[in-house]
Design an enzyme around this catalytic site. Structure first.
Site, PDB file in Angstrom:
ATOM      1  N   ASP A 196       9.975  -2.265   8.786  1.00 27.36           N
ATOM      2  CA  ASP A 196       8.535  -2.447   8.627  1.00 27.36           C
ATOM      3  C   ASP A 196       8.235  -3.915   8.370  1.00 27.36           C
ATOM      4  OD1 ASP A 196       7.787   0.433   8.629  1.00 27.36           O
ATOM      5  OD2 ASP A 196       8.968   0.442   6.786  1.00 27.36           O
TER       6      ASP A 196
ATOM      7  N   ASP B 288       5.373  -5.870   6.290  1.00 24.06           N
ATOM      8  CA  ASP B 288       4.241  -5.786   5.371  1.00 24.06           C
ATOM      9  C   ASP B 288       3.699  -7.178   5.089  1.00 24.06           C
ATOM     10  OD1 ASP B 288       4.741  -3.083   5.262  1.00 24.06           O
ATOM     11  OD2 ASP B 288       5.911  -3.216   3.409  1.00 24.06           O
TER      12      ASP B 288
ATOM     13  N   ASP C 275       8.677  -5.263  -7.696  1.00 27.90           N
ATOM     14  CA  ASP C 275       9.752  -4.571  -8.407  1.00 27.90           C
ATOM     15  C   ASP C 275      11.053  -5.364  -8.483  1.00 27.90           C
ATOM     16  OD1 ASP C 275      10.302  -4.267  -5.703  1.00 27.90           O
ATOM     17  OD2 ASP C 275      10.283  -2.075  -5.717  1.00 27.90           O
TER      18      ASP C 275
END
Length: 442
Positions: free
Chosen positions: A61, A63, A142
C-alpha cells in the site's frame, strides 16, 4: 534497552543517500502527492510504503500524510470518500487502487484538551480526530520504522524518531512508553508480532516486555477488527513465524481460545503438526502469488476443537456426520465471539469440515456427486493435509487424486473396485463364470 532520545530536529536523508525511486512508487500515489503539493499543502508518502522501499521490498500500500483537512481533500479530489469515526481518513480511488490519505494528527493529550479525543478507563483510544503538525504526526505513530516520510518536494526521507537506524539494525521499537501505547490500542501487540515475523526483525526489549502481560486487552477489541488483523497475520507470507510468536507472547490463546486449549493436549505432535503444515502451505501459496481463502485458513485453525467436540458427541444413535455438523456449528459460534467471521467465509469453512466423512463413501454415484460440489477442491486439499500428518490413511487421499487425474474409463474402474475386499471380488468373478457355463452343458 530504552526508547531512543528525542532528537532536536529530524534527520533528513537526501535523495543521493537512499534508494527510493519514484519509478517504484504507485503512479496514482504520485498524482495525489503532486496535486496536494501544487495546491499548497504539505504532503508525504508515509508508513509501511516508505519502510518497504528502503528495505528493497515491494510495498503493498501507499499511504499519504498531509496538512490538508478531510473536507479540503474532498474538494480537491472528486474521487475521494471520507471514512471512519474513530480516525477520520480519506480514500482517493483510482479504479481498484485506493490511496489512503490522513491529515496530520496531534498527540492524544492535546487532542483530549481540545475535546475531540477520548480514552477509556483502561487507556484505550476511543476517538482521535484532532489535527496537528508534521512533527506531532511523526511522534504519535506506533513504531519508529513506520514513522518515515518521503518528501515529494525534494525526494528526501524525513526521520523524526530514529526509524532509519532501526531499519538498519533490524529492530522493531515502539514510539513512547510501550505499555501506554499498547493500552491505547491493543491491536498494536498484533502489529508488533506481524512486523517482527514479516520483516525478520527483533522486538526491542522495552517494547517486548508488556506483550507477556497485556494479552487480555485484546478481548475488548471489536471482533470485526480482529478478523482483519488475523488475515494480515496469516496471509502475509509469514504465517508460521506469526503463529509461533503469537503463542510465545500468549496472544494466540486470546484470539483462538479453543484451539489453544486443544494444543495443550498435544499427542504425538498432533494437532501442532497439522496446524504448522497448514500454515506452511499458506505461506507457500502466498509467496507464489496464489490465492488463500480465509475459509480454508480458519478451517485449519479450528479443526482440532471440532474434532474433539465430535469425539464427545458421536455415538451409535447420532453418527459421525450429524455429530460433525453439530460440532462445526458450536465451534464456529463460540469463535465468532472473539473474531467475527463473515458468512461468506464461515459457511464454506463448515462445508470443508462436513465434507470430510463423505470422502470415505467411494461406492456408486456418491464420489462423482461429491466432485461436483462447489467446495470439493478445498475439502479435498483439507483431506490431503490431514493425510500428510497421519491423521487419516494416505491411501484415501491418493485414491481421490487418481479419480481426478484419470480418464472416464479409469474413473469407472476406480469406482467399481472401491471398497470391495479382494476376496469378495474373486468370489464374484467365479460365480459369474459358473452361470455362463450352464447353457453349453445342457
Amino acid at each position: 534497552m530504552n526508547s531512543p532520545p528525542v532528537p532536536a530536529s529530524p534527520r533528513i536523508i537526501p535523495r543521493a543517500e537512499h534508494d527510493i525511486s519514484r519509478a517504484r512508487i504507485s503512479p496514482n500515489a504520485l498524482k495525489v502527492l503532486y496535486r496536494l503539493k501544487d495546491a499548497g499543502y504539505e504532503a508525504y508518502l508515509v508508513g509501511g510504503g516508505v519502510r518497504d522501499l528502503l528495505l528493497g521490498r515491494e510495498p503493498k500500500d501507499f499511504d499519504i500524510a498531509t496538512s490538508a483537512r478531510p473536507e479540503e481533500l474532498q474538494t480537491l479530489f472528486r474521487n475521494c470518500r471520507l471514512i471512519g469515526r474513530r480516525f477520520r481518513l480519506a480514500h482517493v480511488r483510482f479504479g481498484r487502487e485506493i490511496i489512503e490519505v490522513a491529515t496530520f494528527r496531534a498527540p492524544h493529550d492535546i487532542a483530549e484538551d481540545e475535546g475531540d479525543a477520548a480514552l477509556s478507563e483502561e487507556g484505550r483510544i476511543l476517538r482521535d480526530n484532532v489535527y496537528g503538525t508534521f512533527e506531532q504526526d511523526a511522534w504519535r505513530r506506533d513504531f519508529t520504522i513506520n514513522a518515515l516520510y518521503y518528501d515529494i518536494r525534494d525526494f528526501s526521507v524525513v526521520d523524526h524518531t530514529g526509524g532509519v537506524g532501526d531499519i538498519r539494525e533490524g529492530v522493531l521499537r515502539l514510539i513512547g512508553d510501550p505499555e501506554v501505547r499498547y493500552r491505547e490500542d491493543p491491536v498494536r501487540m498484533l502489529r508488533a508480532v506481524r512486523f517482527a515475523a514479516k520483516l525478520g526483525f527483533r522486538i526491542e526489549a522495552a517494547s517486548e516486555a508488556p506483550l507477556f502481560e497485556l494479552a487480555p486487552l485484546l478481548a475488548d477489541v471489536a471482533p470485526a477488527r480482529l478478523f482483519d488483523e488475523v488475515l494480515k497475520l496469516f496471509q502475509g507470507g509469514a504465517a508460521v513465524q506469526s503463529f509461533e510468536l503469537l503463542r510465545h507472547y500468549g496472544l494466540f490463546g486470546v484470539l483462538f481460545p479453543a484451539t489453544e486449549a486443544a494444543l495443550a493436549r498435544e499427542v504425538d505432535g498432533f494437532p501442532l503438526t497439522f496446524l504448522l503444515r497448514a500454515l506452511e502451505n499458506t505461506d507457500r501459496r502466498v509467496n507464489e502469488g496464489k490465492p488463500v481463502t480465509p475459509a480454508f485458513l480458519f478451517a485449519a485453525l479450528l479443526w482440532e476443537p471440532v474434532r474433539l467436540r465430535v469425539r464427545d458427541l458421536a455415538n451409535d444413535e447420532l453418527g459421525e456426520l450429524p455429530a460433525l455438523q453439530i460440532a462445526a456449528a458450536e465451534v464456529a459460534s463460540e469463535q465468532t465471539r472473539r473474531i467475527s467471521l463473515p458468512k461468506r467465509f464461515s459457511l464454506p469453512m463448515r462445508e470443508i469440515w462436513t465434507q470430510q466423512p463423505r470422502f470415505s463413501q467411494r461406492q456408486g454415484k456418491r464420489p462423482m456427486r461429491l466432485m461436483a460440489h462447489p467446495r470439493f477442491r478445498a475439502a479435498y486439499d483439507f483431506l490431503c493435509l490431514r493425510a500428510q500428518v497421519g491423521e487419516i490413511d494416505a491411501e484415501l487421499c491418493e485414491w481421490w487424486t487418481r479419480l481426478q487425474e484419470t480418464d472416464e474409463a479409469g474413473q469407472q474402474q476406480l469406482l467399481e473396485s472401491a471398497g470391495r475386499p479382494e476376496g469378495a471380488r474373486r468370489k464374484r468373478r467365479r460365480r459369474s463364470r459358473a452361470r455362463k457355463a450352464k447353457p453349453s452343458d445342457a
